[in-house]
Design an enzyme around this catalytic site. Structure first.
Site, PDB file in Angstrom:
ATOM      1  N   LYS A  80      73.143  33.859 -26.819  1.00  0.00           N
ATOM      2  CA  LYS A  80      73.266  32.874 -28.133  1.00  0.00           C
ATOM      3  C   LYS A  80      72.697  32.168 -27.324  1.00  0.00           C
ATOM      4  CE  LYS A  80      76.125  29.168 -29.035  1.00  0.00           C
ATOM      5  NZ  LYS A  80      77.382  28.356 -29.597  1.00  0.00           N
ATOM      6  N   SER A 155      80.517  27.938 -33.368  1.00  0.00           N
ATOM      7  CA  SER A 155      78.903  27.863 -33.648  1.00  0.00           C
ATOM      8  C   SER A 155      78.515  29.106 -33.076  1.00  0.00           C
ATOM      9  CB  SER A 155      77.800  27.055 -32.528  1.00  0.00           C
ATOM     10  OG  SER A 155      79.030  26.885 -31.644  1.00  0.00           O
ATOM     11  N   SER A 179      84.454  28.452 -31.205  1.00  0.00           N
ATOM     12  CA  SER A 179      83.034  29.175 -31.469  1.00  0.00           C
ATOM     13  C   SER A 179      83.364  30.440 -31.091  1.00  0.00           C
ATOM     14  CB  SER A 179      82.029  28.043 -31.050  1.00  0.00           C
ATOM     15  OG  SER A 179      81.826  26.613 -31.672  1.00  0.00           O
TER      16      SER A 179
END
Length: 469
Positions: A80, A155, A179
Site C-alpha cells: 500500500k 483504505s 482497512s
C-alpha cells in the site's frame, strides 16, 4: 502455466521456486504481464518497482547456486502506498506528497524482503488512507474486479483489488477502522489485523491515532497470512507500541488438545446487517460446529452499551485532524481530496466527549475480556453489506438508511480494543459478490484464529473462485 502462477498463493509459489519447478523470473514476468493487461481497468497499481525483474533474476541465480533461501524467496509482493519503500515512490495518495521517495523501507517491508520477497509494486489508496473508497486526485479511483462499478473498499482497496485480480499474490495494507479486513471482504480475499503492537508501524504515515493503527498481510490463503505474520511480528526497537515478543508459530494448523468454544453474532451492537451477510455468518458458525467446535449464538453487552463506531469517531478526529493540518499547511484546498477537506473542517470534539469515549474503550475491552474468559473465538460479519457502488455517502441496509461509516461497525471494535481478527470469504451474494466473515480472537491469540480460519477454508463453499476481469 501463466494462469497457474497468477492464482497460486505465495506459499505455493515459494515451494515451486524452491523445488526449481518455476523460476522467480517466470513468476515476476507473469505478474508484470497481468498488471499490463488488467490494471488499466482496475487501477489498483500506482507504481511498478523499476528493479522488480532485476531482483527476480538475482533470486533465480541464488536458487541455481544452491544458496539458503528464505520462506518467501522469489515471491513478488505489493505494498500500500502509505508504507515506505526505499527508492520507490510512496506518495500517500496525495498531490501533497507527489514524487516523494523514501530513503528506507518500513519495518514491515524490510521484513518481507528479508524473507526473500521481491517488491513488485505500490498500490492505490484514498488520500492519507482516510476513506471507505479508494480514490484520490493523484492516481484516481480503483475498481472492484468483481464489478468495476463497485469499490474494492478503503483504505487498502488498491491492495485488495490487485490480489483479487491476480496482479499480486501477497500484500501489505494498513488498518485503522477496517482497512485491511473491509477491502478483503469487498474483493473476496483474506486479511489479518493482528493484536495491536504485534507488527511495528515504523515507516508508515499517518501515525495518529497510533494506538488504533495496524499494518497487516493481505493474501489469497490463510497459510499465506500465517507465513507473512510469522515474518512480520516482533519488536523493532523503534515503535514503542511494538513490544510483544510472544512467539508465533507459522505451523499453526496443528489441532488444539481440546474442543474450541466459538460464539457467533451479527448483532446487536453492530447496527443493521444485510440478510445475506447474516446468513453467511451463521453458515460459517454451523460449519465450525460440524467439524467439532462447540458453537453457540452470543451477545456482548458492552457492544450494546457503547456503539464502537461512535466511540471511534469521537476519538480519532482530534488527532488525525491535527496531523492532516500539519501535512497540508500552505496547500490549496483544490490540491486536497474531498475526504481530507471534510476532515479539516470537522468541528472539534469537546474534552468531555473525548474523555467519555476513552472510558467507553475501557468498557469495550472489559466486555471482550469477559467474553474471551468463556470462548476461544467470535465469528461475526466483517461488513454489513457486500461491496457497494462507487461514490456513496449513505447505505441502505434492510430498509434502514445509515451514514457510510456504519460499514465498519463490526470491524472497528477490534481497532479500539486492539484485538486480532481475520477476514475471509465464506459466501456469495445473489449479485455474485463476495461475502466474508470475521474471526476474532483474544489478545495475542493469532494462532487460534488462524487455526479456525484454516478449518473454515478447507470446507469453504467458495474456494478457488476468481473474478473474470
Amino acid at each position: 502455466m501463466k494462469s497457474e502462477i497468477l492464482y497460486q498463493d505465495a506459499t505455493g509459489l515459494a515451494e515451486l521456486i524452491r523445488k526449481r519447478e518455476i523460476s522467480p523470473v517466470e513468476v515476476m514476468q507473469a505478474h508484470l504481464d497481468r498488471i499490463e493487461a488488467v490494471n488499466p481497468k482496475v487501477n489498483a497499481i500506482v507504481t511498478v518497482a523499476d528493479d522488480a525483474l532485476k531482483a527476480a533474476k538475482t533470486a533465480e541465480a541464488a536458487v541455481l547456486q544452491g544458496h539458503e533461501l528464505g520462506p518467501l524467496h522469489g515471491v513478488p509482493f505489493t505494498v500500500k502506498d502509505s508504507i515506505d519503500t526505499a527508492g520507490v515512490p510512496t506518495q500517500r495518495g496525495s498531490l501533497v506528497f507527489k514524487g516523494r521517495i523514501p530513503d528506507a523501507d518500513a519495518t514491515s517491508v524490510a521484513r518481507i524482503k528479508k524473507a526473500g520477497g521481491i517488491l513488485l509494486a505500490k498500490t492505490n489508496l484514498p488520500e492519507f488512507s482516510f476513506s471507505f473508497e479508494t480514490d484520490n486526485l493523484l492516481s484516481g479511483r480503483s475498481n472492484n474486479p468483481w464489478d468495476l462499478q463497485r469499490t474494492p473498499g478503503g483504505s487498502s482497496g488498491g491492495e485488495s483489488a490487485a490480489i483479487a485480480a491476480g496482479m499480486s499474490p501477497l500484500g501489505l495494507g494498513t488498518d485503522l477502522g477496517n482497512s485491511v479486513r473491509g477491502p478483503a471482504a469487498q474483493t473476496g480475499i483474506v486479511a489479518l489485523k493482528a493484536t495491536h503492537g504485534r507488527v511495528p508501524m515504523t515507516g508508515i504515515w499517518p501515525r495518529a491515532p497510533r494506538r488504533f493503527w495496524h499494518v497487516g498481510p493481505m493474501a489469497r490463503s490463510i497459510r499465506d497470512l500465517a507465513l507473512a505474520f510469522s515474518q512480520l511480528s516482533g519488536p523493532d526497537g523503534l515503535d514503542a507500541f511494538a513490544t510483544s515478543a510472544v512467539p508465533f508459530d507459522a505451523g499453526m494448523g496443528r489441532s488444539p488438545h481440546r474442543q474450541l468454544r466459538v460464539g457467533w453474532m451479527v448483532g446487536p451492537g453492530f447496527g443493521p446487517v444485510d440478510s445475506e451477510v447474516a446468513a453467511t455468518v451463521q453458515a460459517a458458525a454451523q460449519a465450525l460446529q460440524d467439524v467439532g467446535c462447540l458453537v453457540e449464538p452470543v451477545r456482548i453487552p458492552a457492544l450494546e452499551r457503547d456503539f464502537a463506531n461512535d466511540v471511534f469517531n469521537r476519538l480519532h478526529v482530534m488527532e488525525m485532524k491535527r496531523e492532516f493540518a500539519e501535512a497540508t499547511a500552505g496547500r490549496s484546498h483544490d490540491e486536497l481530496y474531498r475526504t481530507t477537506q471534510r476532515m479539516l473542517t470537522r468541528p472539534d470534539v469537546s474534552m468531555q466527549d473525548y474523555i467519555d469515549a476513552e472510558l467507553a474503550v475501557e468498557r469495550l475491552r472489559d466486555g471482550y475480556a469477559e467474553f474471551f474468559a468463556k470462548y476461544d473465538a467470535l465469528i461475526t460479519q466483517v461488513l454489513p453489506i457486500p461491496a457497494h457502488k462507487h461514490g456513496v455517502d449513505a447505505l441502505t441496509i434492510n430498509g434502514q438508511t445509515v451514514e457510510v461509516s456504519y460499514i465498519r461497525s463490526a470491524a472497528v471494535p477490534l481497532n479500539v480494543t486492539g484485538l486480532p481478527g481475520i477476514s475471509m470469504r465464506f459466501g456469495t451474494s445473489e449479485e455474485g459478490l463476495p461475502i466474508n466473515v470475521q474471526i476474532v480472537g483474544s489478545w495475542q491469540a493469532e494462532s487460534t484464529i488462524l487455526h479456525l480460519a484454516t478449518m473454515l477454508e478447507s470446507i469453504s463453499p467458495v474456494r478457488h473462485l476468481h473474478p473474470d476481469v
